[in-house]
Scaffold this active site. Structure first.
Site, mmCIF file in Angstrom:
data_model
loop_
_atom_site.group_PDB
_atom_site.id
_atom_site.type_symbol
_atom_site.label_atom_id
_atom_site.label_comp_id
_atom_site.label_asym_id
_atom_site.label_seq_id
_atom_site.Cartn_x
_atom_site.Cartn_y
_atom_site.Cartn_z
ATOM 1 N N ILE A 31 0.822 -1.212 0.000
ATOM 2 C CA ILE A 31 0.000 0.000 0.000
ATOM 3 C C ILE A 31 0.861 1.269 0.000
ATOM 4 C CG2 ILE A 31 -0.251 0.356 2.498
ATOM 5 C CD1 ILE A 31 -3.294 0.644 1.993
ATOM 6 N N VAL A 94 3.791 -5.423 10.521
ATOM 7 C CA VAL A 94 2.604 -6.288 10.369
ATOM 8 C C VAL A 94 3.012 -7.697 10.786
ATOM 9 C CG1 VAL A 94 0.916 -7.247 8.774
ATOM 10 C CG2 VAL A 94 1.643 -4.866 8.514
ATOM 11 N N HIS A 98 5.508 -12.043 5.916
ATOM 12 C CA HIS A 98 5.414 -11.546 4.544
ATOM 13 C C HIS A 98 6.797 -11.332 3.954
ATOM 14 C CE1 HIS A 98 5.303 -8.133 7.342
ATOM 15 N NE2 HIS A 98 5.959 -7.444 6.428
ATOM 16 N N HIS A 100 8.867 -9.191 1.182
ATOM 17 C CA HIS A 100 8.863 -8.003 0.312
ATOM 18 C C HIS A 100 9.666 -8.304 -0.952
ATOM 19 C CE1 HIS A 100 7.706 -4.924 3.501
ATOM 20 N NE2 HIS A 100 8.170 -5.882 4.287
HETATM 21 P P1 5GP Z 1 6.915 -4.715 7.590
HETATM 22 O O1 5GP Z 1 7.452 -3.403 8.050
HETATM 23 O O2 5GP Z 1 6.052 -5.370 8.640
HETATM 24 O O3 5GP Z 1 7.978 -5.636 7.048
HETATM 25 O O4 5GP Z 1 6.019 -4.387 6.315
HETATM 26 C C1 5GP Z 1 4.648 -4.231 6.342
HETATM 27 C C2 5GP Z 1 4.267 -3.678 4.989
HETATM 28 O O5 5GP Z 1 2.861 -3.809 4.846
HETATM 29 C C3 5GP Z 1 4.597 -2.206 4.811
HETATM 30 O O6 5GP Z 1 5.451 -2.054 3.676
HETATM 31 C C4 5GP Z 1 3.231 -1.540 4.614
HETATM 32 O O7 5GP Z 1 3.253 -0.486 3.688
HETATM 33 C C5 5GP Z 1 2.365 -2.705 4.148
HETATM 34 N N1 5GP Z 1 0.956 -2.607 4.494
HETATM 35 C C6 5GP Z 1 0.443 -2.314 5.713
HETATM 36 N N2 5GP Z 1 -0.907 -2.346 5.686
HETATM 37 C C7 5GP Z 1 -1.242 -2.691 4.411
HETATM 38 C C8 5GP Z 1 -2.509 -2.894 3.770
HETATM 39 O O8 5GP Z 1 -3.590 -2.786 4.357
HETATM 40 N N3 5GP Z 1 -2.471 -3.226 2.454
HETATM 41 C C9 5GP Z 1 -1.288 -3.377 1.761
HETATM 42 N N4 5GP Z 1 -1.378 -3.704 0.470
HETATM 43 N N5 5GP Z 1 -0.083 -3.203 2.349
HETATM 44 C C10 5GP Z 1 -0.066 -2.860 3.654
#
Ligand code: 5GP
Ligand code: ZN
Length: 117
Positions: A31, A94, A98, A100
Protein backbone atom coordinates in the site's frame (compact mmCIF):
# COMPACT_ATOMS: atom_id res chain seq x y z
CA UNK A 1 -6.65 -14.73 12.85
CA UNK A 2 -9.14 -11.98 13.73
CA UNK A 3 -7.85 -8.41 13.53
CA UNK A 4 -4.85 -9.35 11.37
CA UNK A 5 -4.83 -7.12 8.28
CA UNK A 6 -2.95 -9.62 6.13
CA UNK A 7 -5.35 -12.43 7.09
CA UNK A 8 -8.07 -10.04 5.89
CA UNK A 9 -6.20 -9.41 2.63
CA UNK A 10 -5.84 -13.19 2.14
CA UNK A 11 -9.58 -13.72 2.71
CA UNK A 12 -10.55 -10.77 0.50
CA UNK A 13 -12.07 -8.76 3.38
CA UNK A 14 -9.54 -5.99 2.68
CA UNK A 15 -9.07 -5.16 -1.01
CA UNK A 16 -5.62 -5.43 -2.52
CA UNK A 17 -4.06 -5.45 -5.97
CA UNK A 18 -3.45 -9.20 -6.16
CA UNK A 19 -0.58 -10.12 -8.46
CA UNK A 20 -0.54 -13.90 -7.90
CA UNK A 21 -2.36 -16.42 -5.72
CA UNK A 22 -2.47 -20.15 -5.21
CA UNK A 23 -3.59 -22.59 -2.54
CA UNK A 24 -0.85 -21.53 -0.09
CA UNK A 25 0.11 -17.91 -0.75
CA UNK A 26 -1.16 -14.56 -2.00
CA UNK A 27 0.98 -11.82 -3.57
CA UNK A 28 -0.26 -8.23 -3.68
CA UNK A 29 1.16 -4.75 -4.07
CA UNK A 30 2.30 -2.89 -0.95
CA UNK A 31 0.00 0.00 0.00
CA UNK A 32 3.02 2.30 0.51
CA UNK A 33 5.51 1.20 -2.14
CA UNK A 34 9.20 1.89 -1.49
CA UNK A 35 10.07 1.53 -5.17
CA UNK A 36 8.46 1.27 -8.61
CA UNK A 37 7.71 -2.37 -7.77
CA UNK A 38 6.92 -3.35 -4.20
CA UNK A 39 4.92 -6.53 -3.82
CA UNK A 40 4.28 -8.60 -0.70
CA UNK A 41 3.91 -12.37 -0.63
CA UNK A 42 2.05 -13.84 2.34
CA UNK A 43 0.93 -17.30 3.42
CA UNK A 44 -2.85 -17.76 3.51
CA UNK A 45 -2.41 -19.25 6.98
CA UNK A 46 -1.40 -16.90 9.79
CA UNK A 47 2.20 -17.13 11.01
CA UNK A 48 3.47 -14.15 12.98
CA UNK A 49 7.01 -14.22 11.58
CA UNK A 50 9.74 -16.38 10.10
CA UNK A 51 10.43 -18.02 13.47
CA UNK A 52 6.84 -19.12 14.04
CA UNK A 53 7.29 -22.83 13.17
CA UNK A 54 6.47 -22.25 9.51
CA UNK A 55 6.36 -25.56 7.57
CA UNK A 56 9.26 -26.09 5.15
CA UNK A 57 6.86 -26.60 2.25
CA UNK A 58 5.30 -23.20 2.85
CA UNK A 59 8.69 -21.50 3.20
CA UNK A 60 9.65 -23.04 -0.12
CA UNK A 61 6.47 -21.82 -1.77
CA UNK A 62 6.94 -18.27 -0.46
CA UNK A 63 10.34 -18.07 -2.16
CA UNK A 64 9.33 -20.04 -5.25
CA UNK A 65 6.70 -17.41 -5.96
CA UNK A 66 9.26 -14.56 -5.88
CA UNK A 67 10.50 -15.09 -9.47
CA UNK A 68 6.92 -15.50 -10.70
CA UNK A 69 6.04 -12.12 -9.18
CA UNK A 70 9.22 -10.59 -10.63
CA UNK A 71 8.34 -11.96 -14.07
CA UNK A 72 4.80 -10.61 -13.95
CA UNK A 73 6.08 -7.21 -12.80
CA UNK A 74 8.69 -7.06 -15.56
CA UNK A 75 11.71 -6.97 -13.24
CA UNK A 76 12.98 -10.54 -13.60
CA UNK A 77 15.83 -9.33 -15.83
CA UNK A 78 16.65 -6.05 -14.11
CA UNK A 79 16.74 -7.58 -10.62
CA UNK A 80 15.10 -7.05 -7.29
CA UNK A 81 15.63 -7.26 -3.54
CA UNK A 82 13.83 -9.74 -1.28
CA UNK A 83 13.34 -8.78 2.37
CA UNK A 84 11.67 -10.51 5.31
CA UNK A 85 11.56 -8.19 8.31
CA UNK A 86 11.46 -10.31 11.45
CA UNK A 87 10.71 -8.90 14.88
CA UNK A 88 11.38 -5.68 16.73
CA UNK A 89 14.92 -4.81 15.64
CA UNK A 90 13.95 -5.30 12.00
CA UNK A 91 10.95 -2.97 12.48
CA UNK A 92 8.42 -5.60 11.48
CA UNK A 93 5.12 -3.72 11.64
CA UNK A 94 2.60 -6.29 10.37
CA UNK A 95 2.78 -9.47 12.40
CA UNK A 96 1.77 -11.86 9.66
CA UNK A 97 4.76 -13.33 7.84
CA UNK A 98 5.41 -11.55 4.54
CA UNK A 99 8.11 -11.39 1.89
CA UNK A 100 8.86 -8.00 0.31
CA UNK A 101 9.87 -8.00 -3.36
CA UNK A 102 11.25 -4.59 -4.30
CA UNK A 103 12.67 -3.42 -7.61
CA UNK A 104 12.16 -1.36 -10.73
CA UNK A 105 15.20 0.90 -10.34
CA UNK A 106 18.78 0.53 -9.08
CA UNK A 107 19.32 0.27 -5.30
CA UNK A 108 22.50 0.98 -3.34
CA UNK A 109 24.60 -2.02 -2.40
CA UNK A 110 24.04 -1.85 1.37
CA UNK A 111 20.93 -3.56 2.62
CA UNK A 112 20.97 -2.60 6.27
CA UNK A 113 19.80 0.77 7.60
CA UNK A 114 20.35 0.91 11.35
CA UNK A 115 18.09 3.38 13.12
CA UNK A 116 21.01 5.19 14.81
CA UNK A 117 23.21 5.42 11.71
P1 5GP B 1 6.91 -4.72 7.59
O1 5GP B 1 7.45 -3.40 8.05
O2 5GP B 1 6.05 -5.37 8.64
O3 5GP B 1 7.98 -5.64 7.05
O4 5GP B 1 6.02 -4.39 6.32
C1 5GP B 1 4.65 -4.23 6.34
C2 5GP B 1 4.27 -3.68 4.99
O5 5GP B 1 2.86 -3.81 4.85
C3 5GP B 1 4.60 -2.21 4.81
O6 5GP B 1 5.45 -2.05 3.68
C4 5GP B 1 3.23 -1.54 4.61
O7 5GP B 1 3.25 -0.49 3.69
C5 5GP B 1 2.36 -2.71 4.15
N1 5GP B 1 0.96 -2.61 4.49
C6 5GP B 1 0.44 -2.31 5.71
N2 5GP B 1 -0.91 -2.35 5.69
C7 5GP B 1 -1.24 -2.69 4.41
C8 5GP B 1 -2.51 -2.89 3.77
O8 5GP B 1 -3.59 -2.79 4.36
N3 5GP B 1 -2.47 -3.23 2.45
C9 5GP B 1 -1.29 -3.38 1.76
N4 5GP B 1 -1.38 -3.70 0.47
N5 5GP B 1 -0.08 -3.20 2.35
C10 5GP B 1 -0.07 -2.86 3.65
ZN1 ZN C 1 -2.63 -12.96 9.81
Amino acid sequence: MAECIFCMVASGEIPANVVYEDDMVVAFDDIAPQGPVHTLIIPRTHYAHLGDDVPDELLGRLLAVVPKVAESKGIAGSGYRVIINTGKDASQTVHHLHVHVIGGKPMSHGMVNFADA
